[in-house]
Scaffold this motif. Structure first.
Motif, PDB file in Angstrom:
ATOM      1  N   TYR A  98       0.861  -1.181   0.000  1.00 24.16           N
ATOM      2  CA  TYR A  98       0.000   0.000   0.000  1.00 24.16           C
ATOM      3  C   TYR A  98       0.896   1.230   0.000  1.00 24.16           C
ATOM      4  CZ  TYR A  98      -3.608   3.389   1.125  1.00 24.16           C
ATOM      5  OH  TYR A  98      -4.443   4.465   1.076  1.00 24.16           O
ATOM      6  N   ASN A  99       0.930   1.899  -1.140  1.00 20.43           N
ATOM      7  CA  ASN A  99       1.762   3.100  -1.308  1.00 20.43           C
ATOM      8  C   ASN A  99       3.189   2.864  -0.801  1.00 20.43           C
ATOM      9  OD1 ASN A  99      -0.511   4.334  -2.367  1.00 20.43           O
ATOM     10  ND2 ASN A  99      -1.043   5.360  -0.454  1.00 20.43           N
ATOM     11  N   THR A 100       3.753   1.755  -1.199  1.00 29.18           N
ATOM     12  CA  THR A 100       5.077   1.347  -0.741  1.00 29.18           C
ATOM     13  C   THR A 100       6.167   2.170  -1.415  1.00 29.18           C
ATOM     14  OG1 THR A 100       4.216  -0.897  -0.548  1.00 29.18           O
ATOM     15  CG2 THR A 100       6.609  -0.624  -0.430  1.00 29.18           C
ATOM     16  N   PRO A 101       7.091   2.775  -0.673  1.00 30.97           N
ATOM     17  CA  PRO A 101       8.227   3.447  -1.308  1.00 30.97           C
ATOM     18  C   PRO A 101       8.999   2.450  -2.175  1.00 30.97           C
ATOM     19  CG  PRO A 101       8.100   4.021   1.023  1.00 30.97           C
ATOM     20  CD  PRO A 101       7.125   2.916   0.797  1.00 30.97           C
ATOM     21  N   PRO A 102       9.226   2.747  -3.447  1.00 30.90           N
ATOM     22  CA  PRO A 102       9.893   1.791  -4.347  1.00 30.90           C
ATOM     23  C   PRO A 102      11.228   1.281  -3.815  1.00 30.90           C
ATOM     24  CG  PRO A 102       8.951   3.593  -5.616  1.00 30.90           C
ATOM     25  CD  PRO A 102       8.795   3.958  -4.169  1.00 30.90           C
TER      26      PRO A 102
ATOM     27  N   PRO B 174      -3.254   4.670  -7.992  1.00 29.56           N
ATOM     28  CA  PRO B 174      -2.769   4.371  -9.353  1.00 29.56           C
ATOM     29  C   PRO B 174      -1.345   4.847  -9.629  1.00 29.56           C
ATOM     30  CG  PRO B 174      -5.039   5.106  -9.437  1.00 29.56           C
ATOM     31  CD  PRO B 174      -4.599   5.277  -8.022  1.00 29.56           C
ATOM     32  N   GLU B 175      -1.000   6.070  -9.189  1.00 28.47           N
ATOM     33  CA  GLU B 175       0.353   6.563  -9.462  1.00 28.47           C
ATOM     34  C   GLU B 175       1.404   5.760  -8.697  1.00 28.47           C
ATOM     35  OE1 GLU B 175      -1.557   9.149  -6.252  1.00 28.47           O
ATOM     36  OE2 GLU B 175      -2.122   8.242  -8.186  1.00 28.47           O
ATOM     37  N   GLN B 176       1.030   5.292  -7.484  1.00 28.12           N
ATOM     38  CA  GLN B 176       1.954   4.465  -6.709  1.00 28.12           C
ATOM     39  C   GLN B 176       2.103   3.091  -7.350  1.00 28.12           C
ATOM     40  OE1 GLN B 176       3.882   5.155  -4.096  1.00 28.12           O
ATOM     41  NE2 GLN B 176       3.245   7.300  -4.084  1.00 28.12           N
ATOM     42  N   LYS B 177       1.028   2.552  -7.896  1.00 28.79           N
ATOM     43  CA  LYS B 177       1.112   1.265  -8.586  1.00 28.79           C
ATOM     44  C   LYS B 177       2.068   1.342  -9.769  1.00 28.79           C
ATOM     45  CE  LYS B 177      -3.414  -0.656  -7.383  1.00 28.79           C
ATOM     46  NZ  LYS B 177      -4.741  -1.074  -7.878  1.00 28.79           N
ATOM     47  N   ALA B 178       2.032   2.443 -10.480  1.00 32.61           N
ATOM     48  CA  ALA B 178       2.938   2.597 -11.612  1.00 32.61           C
ATOM     49  C   ALA B 178       4.386   2.565 -11.159  1.00 32.61           C
ATOM     50  CB  ALA B 178       2.630   3.906 -12.338  1.00 32.61           C
ATOM     51  N   ALA B 179       4.664   3.196 -10.014  1.00 31.02           N
ATOM     52  CA  ALA B 179       6.030   3.192  -9.483  1.00 31.02           C
ATOM     53  C   ALA B 179       6.437   1.797  -9.032  1.00 31.02           C
ATOM     54  CB  ALA B 179       6.137   4.177  -8.316  1.00 31.02           C
ATOM     55  N   VAL B 180       5.497   1.060  -8.429  1.00 31.59           N
ATOM     56  CA  VAL B 180       5.786  -0.306  -7.995  1.00 31.59           C
ATOM     57  C   VAL B 180       6.090  -1.192  -9.190  1.00 31.59           C
ATOM     58  CG1 VAL B 180       4.726  -2.394  -7.019  1.00 31.59           C
ATOM     59  CG2 VAL B 180       4.518  -0.211  -5.824  1.00 31.59           C
ATOM     60  N   GLN B 181       5.250  -1.111 -10.213  1.00 34.79           N
ATOM     61  CA  GLN B 181       5.448  -1.948 -11.404  1.00 34.79           C
ATOM     62  C   GLN B 181       6.763  -1.617 -12.108  1.00 34.79           C
ATOM     63  OE1 GLN B 181       1.880  -1.569 -13.762  1.00 34.79           O
ATOM     64  NE2 GLN B 181       0.581  -2.305 -12.091  1.00 34.79           N
ATOM     65  N   LYS B 182       7.126  -0.349 -12.103  1.00 33.61           N
ATOM     66  CA  LYS B 182       8.408   0.047 -12.679  1.00 33.61           C
ATOM     67  C   LYS B 182       9.564  -0.543 -11.874  1.00 33.61           C
ATOM     68  CE  LYS B 182      11.163   4.111 -13.923  1.00 33.61           C
ATOM     69  NZ  LYS B 182      11.212   5.608 -13.936  1.00 33.61           N
TER      70      LYS B 182
ATOM     71  N   ASP C 164       8.031  -3.329   3.659  1.00 34.86           N
ATOM     72  CA  ASP C 164       9.262  -2.553   3.792  1.00 34.86           C
ATOM     73  C   ASP C 164      10.288  -3.264   4.675  1.00 34.86           C
ATOM     74  OD1 ASP C 164       7.796  -2.303   6.092  1.00 34.86           O
ATOM     75  OD2 ASP C 164       7.973  -0.131   6.256  1.00 34.86           O
ATOM     76  N   ASP C 165      10.110  -4.559   4.879  1.00 32.12           N
ATOM     77  CA  ASP C 165      11.011  -5.318   5.741  1.00 32.12           C
ATOM     78  C   ASP C 165      11.919  -6.236   4.940  1.00 32.12           C
ATOM     79  OD1 ASP C 165       9.894  -4.028   7.869  1.00 32.12           O
ATOM     80  OD2 ASP C 165       8.584  -5.674   8.443  1.00 32.12           O
ATOM     81  N   ILE C 166      12.817  -6.922   5.630  1.00 30.24           N
ATOM     82  CA  ILE C 166      13.880  -7.668   4.971  1.00 30.24           C
ATOM     83  C   ILE C 166      14.083  -9.019   5.648  1.00 30.24           C
ATOM     84  CG2 ILE C 166      16.402  -7.709   4.576  1.00 30.24           C
ATOM     85  CD1 ILE C 166      16.224  -4.675   4.209  1.00 30.24           C
ATOM     86  N   LEU C 167      14.258 -10.054   4.840  1.00 31.88           N
ATOM     87  CA  LEU C 167      14.567 -11.387   5.334  1.00 31.88           C
ATOM     88  C   LEU C 167      16.064 -11.649   5.261  1.00 31.88           C
ATOM     89  CD1 LEU C 167      11.836 -13.591   3.596  1.00 31.88           C
ATOM     90  CD2 LEU C 167      11.795 -12.678   5.917  1.00 31.88           C
ATOM     91  N   GLN C 168      16.580 -12.398   6.224  1.00 31.97           N
ATOM     92  CA  GLN C 168      17.921 -12.932   6.090  1.00 31.97           C
ATOM     93  C   GLN C 168      17.929 -13.910   4.908  1.00 31.97           C
ATOM     94  OE1 GLN C 168      20.648 -12.076   7.671  1.00 31.97           O
ATOM     95  NE2 GLN C 168      20.579 -12.406   9.874  1.00 31.97           N
TER      96      GLN C 168
ATOM     97  N   GLN D  29      14.234  -3.524  -1.752  1.00 33.57           N
ATOM     98  CA  GLN D  29      14.984  -4.211  -0.711  1.00 33.57           C
ATOM     99  C   GLN D  29      14.239  -5.442  -0.218  1.00 33.57           C
ATOM    100  OE1 GLN D  29      15.561  -1.104   2.168  1.00 33.57           O
ATOM    101  NE2 GLN D  29      17.447  -0.373   1.206  1.00 33.57           N
ATOM    102  N   CYS D  30      12.929  -5.290  -0.016  1.00 31.57           N
ATOM    103  CA  CYS D  30      12.117  -6.395   0.463  1.00 31.57           C
ATOM    104  C   CYS D  30      12.107  -7.549  -0.543  1.00 31.57           C
ATOM    105  CB  CYS D  30      10.698  -5.911   0.728  1.00 31.57           C
ATOM    106  SG  CYS D  30       9.549  -7.205   1.222  1.00 31.57           S
ATOM    107  N   VAL D  31      11.805  -7.241  -1.798  1.00 35.07           N
ATOM    108  CA  VAL D  31      11.705  -8.283  -2.823  1.00 35.07           C
ATOM    109  C   VAL D  31      13.052  -8.955  -3.058  1.00 35.07           C
ATOM    110  CG1 VAL D  31      11.208  -8.733  -5.263  1.00 35.07           C
ATOM    111  CG2 VAL D  31       9.706  -7.229  -3.930  1.00 35.07           C
TER     112      VAL D  31
END
Length: 629
Positions: free
Chosen positions: A105-109, A137-145, A188-192, A114-116
């Motif tokens: 949800y409106n995730t900073p790219p 919608p504008e945030q989705k475009a940034a995520v997809q990019k 926005d988190d990270i796995l080992q 980092q998460c992915v």
């Protein structure tokens, strides 16, 4: 809702449900090991450039995308490159597909990358990553990019038609998932890199259906460590005080279905707490991996380092989730939020009948101490239905015997018994238990001064439960520092007290002084137990542990038979330790103490070698201060 996956050419392509399994298997099979270990080596070089310690040289992770380089010094439990290579090549009897659910949800790219990336670089490869995007919608475009940077068919992107809330978005990801096991990761988190390998290892070796790990909370920019969450093994009473489990969790799909399904929207804000409570209720085996496998961004300045949310709606949602849990478990109790420790709760169990409690107080002289103890007990008990047995042993002051004659006149339902024999705390208590009329016993030292209200009622609320063995109180030294907050086996080479010396008002590590805890043992200076259990386990061992370690041994014998021993911080007293008899490690008592210590260490050598399950191995066994190794 549109369902897509990232393709090798970096473009976003549509993947139909019928193709899902074959795509995932191919992705798991065809990841390029050279690429994986190339990223590992880049992490090594970054660590070296930052002057990392020699022991960290082979640490593997893609630092430029994953973490700020300063974060390396926080990365406890990070596997060596050699270990990751071995994990990459390991084939377990069970190699389940694990679905990583990530609601967006409106995730900073930058955070999403980092998460992915941390999911992609798992040394266990049979995974799918379900990204359920409810952004504008504008945030989705940034995520997809941002996702175009990844060439991995295991990534499945769900374009949600609206925002269903954190629970609803997670459930959309769950509907699209195919995994035999589920894990939840915040966007926005990270796995080992070894996180899911450790999960699958536990699945195969432990037969668990619910697994959790340690974690660390870092600042939003990942440059500053806020707190480690080094957790105990499964502790149901601790979980009823605060959601100490949080991340990383993994659980089987059958367990999820048996527990009522995914997160529930009416608990948004504490939906993970509600889910964990439901899962652990139904789990056949809960297993804790004592390794930091998860990193999450917390708010700097938070007193709990992220464990206690301060949003009122989240606190209330957690309270309601806990109330419903207790109802499902058929435990009558009230639940209140603790303002002093945000995100934690106090459970007060209703005493279901009017059981008689027999308070056993061994005594030798020191009438002033005994009188203070009795005064505080009768003032703070919180109930009238109890009896007191003062057990006289070897007093020499004539004034003591004069005082004994007056005690029954001053204190209702008090009897003075005489134990004839040398000082043997276990034998004295066993003698008193034989004379007791109550269905619950409270072993109480004569140098205890009770300071909290409803003292017996608080202890009895736990003792009445059929799954509970011993119940202990929080004890202070006269200087208002912690004397007892639970017993840790192995501490100091035998057994010691949790958080000893901490300020009286301290919440402890992860609220462990502010919420009830399950421990292997509690101190016999103030210990309540059902009379029938005391008899069933033959009371305290008066042969090998006449004075020292008898309480720990007694509690351990109950623990071995499946009983939970509980420490409650809501029954509080001062303990003027060993004033009546002197310290065990001084004078003529030393030889006897050393013999009892040797007997304890011999009897529980295997347990001490394995480690106390309620004390994380990242903490020191040298001191009682609950400090890191």
């Amino acid at each position: 809702m549109k369902k897509t996956a990232a393709a090798d050419n970096g473009e976003v392509m549509r993947v139909h449900s019928a193709e899902r399994d074959s795509v995932l298997k191919a992705a798991a099979r065809n990841i390029n090991p050279k690429r994986f270990f190339g990223l590992i080596q880049r992490g090594v070089r970054c660590a070296r450039e930052e002057g990392a310690e020699q022991a960290r040289r082979e640490i593997g992770f893609r630092v430029d995308l994953m973490l700020h380089r300063e974060t390396w010094k926080f990365r406890v439990d990070l596997p060596l490159k050699r270990e990751l290579k071995e994990q990459w090549e390991t084939v377990f009897p069970q190699m389940p597909l694990i679905s990583i659910l990530v609601p967006l949800y409106n995730t900073p790219p930058a955070y999403l990358k980092q998460c992915v990336e941390s999911c992609i670089l798992q040394s266990y490869r049979n995974i799918e990553i379900i990204l359920a995007d409810a952004s504008a919608p504008e945030q989705k475009a940034a995520v997809q990019k941002a996702l175009k940077a990844f060439a991995d068919e295991r990534i499945v992107y769900l374009d949600l038609d609206r925002n269903y809330g954190i629970s609803g978005n997670t459930n959309e990801a769950l509907k699209a998932s195919k995994g035999e096991w589920i894990t939840l990761v915040d966007h926005d988190d990270i796995l080992q890199p070894n996180a899911l390998y450790e999960v699958v290892k536990a699945i195969n070796e432990q037969g668990s259906d619910f697994i959790y790990s340690d974690e660390a909370v870092l600042s939003a920019n990942m440059k500053k460590l806020l707190q480690y969450h080094f957790k105990p093994d499964y502790s149901p009473d601790y979980l009823r005080g605060v959601n100490y489990i949080t991340h990383l969790t993994a659980f089987s799909r059958p367990l999820l279905e048996a527990s009522g399904g995914g997160p529930r929207s009416r608990f948004d804000g504490a939906q993970d707490y509600d889910l964990i409570l439901r899962l652990t209720e139904k789990a056949k085996k809960v297993y804790h991996i004592p390794k930091v496998l998860y990193f999450w961004r917390g708010a700097e300045g938070s007193t709990a380092g992220g464990i206690g949310e301060t949003k009122p709606y989240a606190i209330e949602a957690g309270r309601k989730a806990l109330e419903e849990h207790l109802e499902r478990e058929k435990l009558e109790a009230t639940v209140t939020a603790q303002a002093a420790h945000p995100g934690s709760y106090r459970v007060q169990y209703r005493v279901l009948s009017a059981p008689l409690v027999s308070v056993l107080i061994p005594n030798k002289d020191h009438i002033d101490d005994l009188t203070r103890c009795l005064d505080s007990l009768y003032q703070k008990a919180g109930r009238e239905h109890f009896e007191v047995l003062v057990i006289e042993n070897n007093s020499t002051d004539p004034a003591t015997f004069d005082a004994y004659k007056k005690l029954p006149q001053k204190y209702e339902n008090l009897r003075v018994l005489e134990y004839r024999g040398g000082f043997n705390f276990s034998a004295i208590c066993n003698f008193g238990a034989q004379q007791a009329k109550g269905s619950h016993l409270l072993l109480l030292n004569n140098d205890i001064e009770i300071i909290s209200e409803n003292f017996l009622t608080e202890l009895l609320g736990y003792s009445q439960r059929p799954d509970v063995g011993a119940v202990g109180a929080k004890l202070y030294y006269p200087d208002d520092t912690i004397q007892h907050g639970g017993v840790i086996v192995g501490l100091g080479g035998s057994a010691g007290h949790s958080h000893k010396g901490h300020p009286a008002q301290s919440g402890g590590d992860m609220y462990r002084l502010a919420t009830p805890q399950n421990y292997l043992a509690v101190t016999g200076a103030c210990l309540m137990v059902k009379t029938k259990l005391y008899a069933a386990f033959c009371g305290l061992d008066d042969r090998d542990f006449g004075v020292a370690y008898n309480d720990v041994d007694f509690c351990l014998r109950m623990h071995e038979e499946g009983y939970w021993n509980v420490f409650t911080p809501f029954a509080v007293a001062y303990h003027y330790e060993s004033k009546s008899r002197g310290y065990d490690t001084e004078g003529p008592n030393k030889a006897r103490y050393e013999a009892e210590k040797k007997a304890f260490v011999t009897r529980y050598a295997a347990l001490m070698e394995k480690g106390d399950p309620f004390y994380n191995p990242h903490f020191t066994y040298l001191y009682e201060n609950y400090g890191y190794k």
